[in-house]
Enzyme design. Structure first.
Site, PDB file in Angstrom:
ATOM      1  N   GLU A  95     -27.392  67.738  13.268  1.00  0.00           N
ATOM      2  CA  GLU A  95     -26.364  67.303  12.315  1.00  0.00           C
ATOM      3  C   GLU A  95     -25.129  66.720  12.990  1.00  0.00           C
ATOM      4  OE1 GLU A  95     -25.298  69.960   9.193  1.00  0.00           O
ATOM      5  OE2 GLU A  95     -27.358  70.224   8.505  1.00  0.00           O
TER       6      GLU A  95
ATOM      7  N   GLU B 221     -34.047  71.613   8.112  1.00  0.00           N
ATOM      8  CA  GLU B 221     -33.271  72.644   7.414  1.00  0.00           C
ATOM      9  C   GLU B 221     -33.350  72.381   5.920  1.00  0.00           C
ATOM     10  OE1 GLU B 221     -29.214  73.438   8.498  1.00  0.00           O
ATOM     11  OE2 GLU B 221     -29.604  73.253  10.646  1.00  0.00           O
TER      12      GLU B 221
END
Length: 487
Positions: free
Chosen positions: A204, A393
């Site tokens: 991320e 995720e």
């Protein structure tokens, strides 16, 4: 200070680029691929990998054990007002010392893969220089334990815990940090890829860049002007490219490598051909400084026009490094970034605002939009012809209040997961090449600026005693894995 909108701020941060004029959108960005679904009706493809995920700072604890150096999160959590409950990750859920128990919990669920991150300051306490053998020894032990349990290890090289020494030297504003990351990646690849065959570079980058260097909500807590912020963005994707090259050069033959990015996803408000095309265009622009440049080797014309004199400084050689060929793309998907409608006016799409009544989970940023699990991988496959995708995720926060018998009946999380997996199953049934799914998270843990006030785990952790108790969602996930389909 207010603590609203952490991850959501990141998911929507790119929305400011939605008004940019879209670059010429050639057929290469809209080509579709037809693949027969090899799975049984109503299920996922044979060999689909079901796993869980964690990150080092959120679960390991042991902040000062075995030569670990300080990270920017160690510093950040000690600054007054930064963390909602004033907590730190010093102990967290003590995964560093309890990893065998946690691996046993994974095995009891039937999980076949585990995505964990390696703490850079454990391996290189100063970020560069001499490695700390005891730091990497922990990951040797963890990997061996996973393999003995029949669980495939997936390692992430960076999940936001930059060594403080590198931050003191300029952090992600310096190209030296990107180069240091490449050196660190080479060392880890040389040590672990005899057993760890899949490596994610950076988790991320959109989150740690925007939250850490624009809003200041995450470590290192900066609010940079546009020019410096754009350079941080560039150094992040450059670090990814250098790590890809390092893993290829130093890893064992057959090691696979790719990013794990929280793709900013635009969804068609109504599923028509025109709106779907508009959503693809919007997704490409929303990810212009991150996935788009990584996959295309160029910044979009619209992004460069928007940034103007504040555009990042880069060379053609750096763009080649950034777009180094990857073996797969990991997508972290929680919620849609925006819904869009097609528009005849530039840039070809119009964002539809979220109404105040839009439902959400316990975290204010986690707006419900389970169809993002269909559109995010579909967009990636169509925009960039990605042949192997992992959902690295996906998960939800919930109140998770134990009943008198000590159990946690998190039916809201089960509802969220069931709906997300339904849309993901639609994607695989249509031939979108999703190869696996990592549920966030295995354990309740330190949830960044929210501290310990938000819980995402399949396993409840009593932070005072470290007692682990599987929740209802753990039983649900075990059934999903056993069926290789919805439960």
């Amino acid at each position: 200070m207010p603590f609203k909108l952490t991850r959501r701020r990141t998911l929507l941060a790119a929305a400011g680029t939605s008004a940019l004029a879209a670059a010429a959108y050639g057929s290469a960005h809209t080509a579709s691929r037809t693949v027969q679904n090899p799975g049984r009706p109503g299920g996922f493809p044979e060999g689909f990998r079901w796993g869980t995920a964690t990150s080092a700072y959120q679960v390991e604890g042991a902040a000062r054990e075995d030569g670990r150096g300080p990270s920017i999160w160690d510093t950040f959590t000690r600054e007054p007002g930064r963390i909602r409950d004033g907590s730190t990750g010093d102990v967290s859920v003590d995964h560093y010392n309890r990893y065998k128990e946690d691996v046993a919990l994974m095995k009891s669920m039937g999980a076949r893969a585990y995505r964990f991150s390696i703490a850079w300051p454990r391996v290189f306490p100063e970020g560069t220089g001499a490695a700390n053998p005891k730091g990497l020894d922990f990951y040797d032990r963890l990997v061996d334990e996973l393999l003995a349990a029949g669980i495939e290890p997936y390692a992430t090289l960076y999940h936001w815990d930059l060594p403080q020494a590198l931050q003191d030297g300029g952090g992600w504003e310096s190209r030296d940090t990107a180069r240091a990351f490449g050196d660190y990646a080479a060392y880890v690849a040389g040590r672990l890829t005899d057993r760890v065959r899949q490596v994610f570079t950076i988790n991320e980058m959109q989150t740690f860049v925007e939250q850490g260097h624009d809003t200041g909500n995450f470590a290192p807590g900066h609010k940079l002007p546009p020019g410096r912020l754009n350079q941080v963005r560039h150094h992040a994707v450059l670090a990814h490219g250098l790590a890809v090259q390092a893993v290829r050069a130093s890893g064992r033959r057959g090691t696979m490598v790719g990013p794990a990015e929280n793709i900013a996803t635009a969804l068609p408000a109504i599923e028509t051909a025109e709106n779907i095309r508009a959503a693809e265009q919007a997704t490409r622009e929303l990810n212009a400084p991150y996935l788009t440049v990584m996959m295309e080797g160029r910044y979009t014309d619209a992004y460069l026009a928007k940034t103007g004199r504040d555009a990042p400084r880069f060379t053609d050689e750096e763009l080649k490094i950034i777009s180094s060929k990857v073996d797969f793309v990991g997508l972290n998907v929680y919620a849609p970034s925006q819904y869009v409608l097609a528009s005849e006016a530039a840039p070809g799409f119009t964002p539809v605002p979220f109404p105040s009544s839009h439902p959400r989970m316990a975290s204010s940023w986690l707006l419900l939009g389970p169809e993002a699990l269909y559109w995010a991988p579909r967009h990636a496959a169509r925009l960039w012809q990605v042949k192997d995708i992992f959902i690295t995720e996906n998960g939800a926060s919930a109140a998770d209040e134990p009943t008198p018998d000590g159990m946690v009946h998190d039916v809201d999380r089960v509802m969220y997961l069931r709906n997300c997996l339904m849309h993901l199953q639609r994607a695989t049934a249509e031939g979108v090449p999703v190869r696996g799914y990592f549920l966030w998270s295995l354990l309740d843990n330190f949830e960044w600026a929210d501290g310990y006030e938000m819980r995402f785990g399949l396993v409840h952790v009593d932070y005072a005693t470290q007692k682990r108790t599987p929740k209802l969602s753990a039983a649900f996930y075990r059934e999903v894995i056993s069926r290789n389909g919805l439960a």
